[in-house]
Design an enzyme around this catalytic site. Structure first.
Site, PDB file in Angstrom:
ATOM      1  N   PRO A 147       0.837  -1.199   0.000  1.00  0.00           N
ATOM      2  CA  PRO A 147       0.000   0.000   0.000  1.00  0.00           C
ATOM      3  C   PRO A 147       0.872   1.248   0.000  1.00  0.00           C
ATOM      4  CG  PRO A 147      -0.809  -1.583   1.601  1.00  0.00           C
ATOM      5  CD  PRO A 147       0.490  -2.126   1.083  1.00  0.00           C
ATOM      6  N   CYS A 148       0.459   2.241  -0.766  1.00  0.00           N
ATOM      7  CA  CYS A 148       1.381   3.331  -1.076  1.00  0.00           C
ATOM      8  C   CYS A 148       0.892   4.711  -0.656  1.00  0.00           C
ATOM      9  CB  CYS A 148       1.648   3.330  -2.576  1.00  0.00           C
ATOM     10  SG  CYS A 148       0.126   3.277  -3.559  1.00  0.00           S
TER      11      CYS A 148
END
Length: 362
Positions: free
Chosen positions: A92-93
């Site tokens: 997840p960014c």
């Protein structure tokens, strides 16, 4: 050639997909011809969607911060130094994204690349794939990327590819820039995703009545698995959208109407201009985020119908096939899986490049 094991008669590539979400990367890799052993994710709500589409793969519900290398080794019967193994990490960014969100919630996720590197160092697979937002590269010291690349180069992955690519060059009808790292211990050649030859896809290639999307209005609920479902609009937003020019218009269509103009935009004609904007038929869509069903979160209004994008339209713009099965508890739950996904067509381009490299090494 820096292979740690002799070539086996069974040369089938197999992969473990960390942070797999609803399976975009796994599906694309599988489509390329790679066997997916398992997908790992902390979000248990992804399990049904993942297992419905990634045949033969196991969904492992786990927090990567707590998961131990030996535990995964035993569970999946993995071998260390396996030339045929691919470890994929698409963490997840949100923390590294330029999108203006509350970074406090995603503070822990900034170290996910470092945690993934722990598994790479333990297993030393034939191939490593990392996909993330460009911000990981811009802040490569803080994200741990520099340290990871240095370790790869020092441990037999001599020529890793790490670059920002626009997925529109790989068969995805969307402008979406993504950082991608592909590293090989099997050969010394740099591996780059294989670009699609010919015309780049745009919105009209995949959406519209002629592409199987009947005209609908806001708040439409599709009771079938096709999920041509839209969120409802308030009365004032319906009035606003009626004034937005078809095919690429933006909020300036109602800017001079004092009853419709938002106070936060008064005198700010050049700020967040895509808000309430429509897609263009003859251009790729903008980046599909987790909020793509909301017209107030970007250029997510249909090119000509007075509504936001449907769940299935967003999925197709991400290059998921129309037959992809999404299981979720709410619209938000499903759109989060779609918006966070690696576009499957892009994943296929990465997978094919790895297969090509692997076959040349045999």
């Amino acid at each position: 050639m820096k292979s740690a094991t002799s070539k086996k008669e069974n040369n089938t590539l197999k992969a473990v997909d960390f942070f797999c979400s609803g399976g975009g990367m796994s599906y694309g890799m599988q489509d390329a011809g790679i066997q997916i052993l398992a997908g790992i994710d902390f979000d248990k709500s992804c399990k049904e969607t993942y297992e419905a589409n990634i045949k033969g793969a196991e969904f492992i519900h786990a927090d990567v911060f707590e998961l131990k290398e030996q535990e995964l080794e035993k569970k999946l019967k993995l071998n260390r130094n396996d030339d045929n193994l691919i470890l994929i990490g698409c963490s997840p960014c949100q923390f590294w994204s330029r999108i203006n969100t509350n970074k406090t919630k995603s503070e822990k996720s900034k170290n996910l690349l470092i945690e993934f590197a722990r598994f790479v160092e333990y297993f030393r697979p034939g191939y490593v794939v990392v996909e993330n937002v460009p911000g990981v590269l811009r802040r490569k010291e803080e994200s741990g990327l520099n340290q990871f690349i240095d370790w790869l180069k020092e441990n037999g992955y001599e020529n890793p590819h790490f670059e920002v690519h626009n997925v529109n060059n790989f068969g995805v009808p969307q402008n979406r820039k993504r950082f991608t790292l592909i590293a090989s211990r099997v050969t010394e050649e740099e591996i780059k995703p294989i670009e699609t030859i010919g015309k780049k896809l745009v919105v009209e290639d995949v959406l519209g009545v002629e592409n199987g999307f009947p005209k609908i209005g806001p708040g439409h609920k599709d009771e079938t698995g096709f999920l041509h479902t839209t969120t409802n609009l308030t009365d004032i937003n319906k009035e606003r959208l009626k004034l937005v020019k078809k095919n690429g218009g933006n909020r300036m269509g109602f800017a001079n109407n004092p009853d419709l103009q938002l106070k936060c935009f008064v005198g700010k004609e050049n700020v967040f201009i895509d808000t309430f904007g429509r897609l263009w038929w003859n251009k790729p869509s903008p980046t599909i985020t987790t909020k793509f069903c909301s017209i107030s979160n970007g250029r997510y209004a249909h090119p000509e119908e007075d509504r936001g994008l449907s769940i299935r339209e967003g999925a197709v713009l991400q290059s998921f096939p129309k037959t992809y099965i999404f299981k979720g508890t709410s619209i938000g739950n499903i759109t989060r899986m779609i918006g966070n996904a690696v576009p499957p067509k892009y994943a296929t381009a990465v997978g094919r490049a790895i297969i090509q490299n692997h076959n040349n090494a045999v």
